[in-house]
Design an enzyme around this catalytic site. Sequence first.
Site, short mmCIF file in Angstrom:
data_model
loop_
_atom_site.label_atom_id
_atom_site.label_comp_id
_atom_site.label_asym_id
_atom_site.label_seq_id
_atom_site.Cartn_x
_atom_site.Cartn_y
_atom_site.Cartn_z
N ASN A 177 0.97 -1.20 0.01
CA ASN A 177 -0.08 -0.03 -0.11
C ASN A 177 0.94 1.34 0.03
OD1 ASN A 177 0.94 -0.26 2.54
ND2 ASN A 177 -1.05 0.24 3.53
N CYS A 178 2.22 1.20 -0.27
CA CYS A 178 2.83 2.24 -0.24
C CYS A 178 3.07 2.86 -1.75
CB CYS A 178 4.44 1.87 0.17
SG CYS A 178 5.85 3.14 -0.16
N ASP A 179 2.84 4.21 -1.77
CA ASP A 179 2.59 4.78 -3.30
C ASP A 179 4.02 4.63 -3.92
OD1 ASP A 179 -0.08 5.23 -2.84
OD2 ASP A 179 0.34 7.45 -2.07
N ARG A 216 4.56 1.27 -5.29
CA ARG A 216 3.79 1.02 -6.42
C ARG A 216 4.33 1.61 -7.43
NH1 ARG A 216 -2.26 2.52 -4.38
NH2 ARG A 216 -1.82 1.91 -2.12
#
Length: 105
Positions: free
Chosen positions: A8-10, A13
């Site tokens: 869930n880390c931008d 990603r």
Amino acid sequence: MLIYGLKNCDTCRKALKALPNARLVDVRDDGIGKEVLARAWAEFGAALLNTRSTTWRGLDEAERARDPLDLIAGHPALMKRPLIEAGGEFYLGWTPDTRRALGVD
């Protein structure tokens, strides 16, 4: 190529999208091996520990004084992300230098 980070880390990603042949190892769900942490610590030292994170701010002084590798193993969000392993080399963060070294951009 492996990307150690959080799903869930931008930033993780972005790295995963730019490196389609890479596989994400979610350090919160899958953990990170002690040998990988030790090698990364030997290369990056204190830069591997994210002292600007919410997790770090929530730790008391006694907890912060623990061994950094034990802290990261117990609180994976404390690891600066992403940690990328490619061709036996480690890269920390998704910086212009990292992208250039990996042939992205």
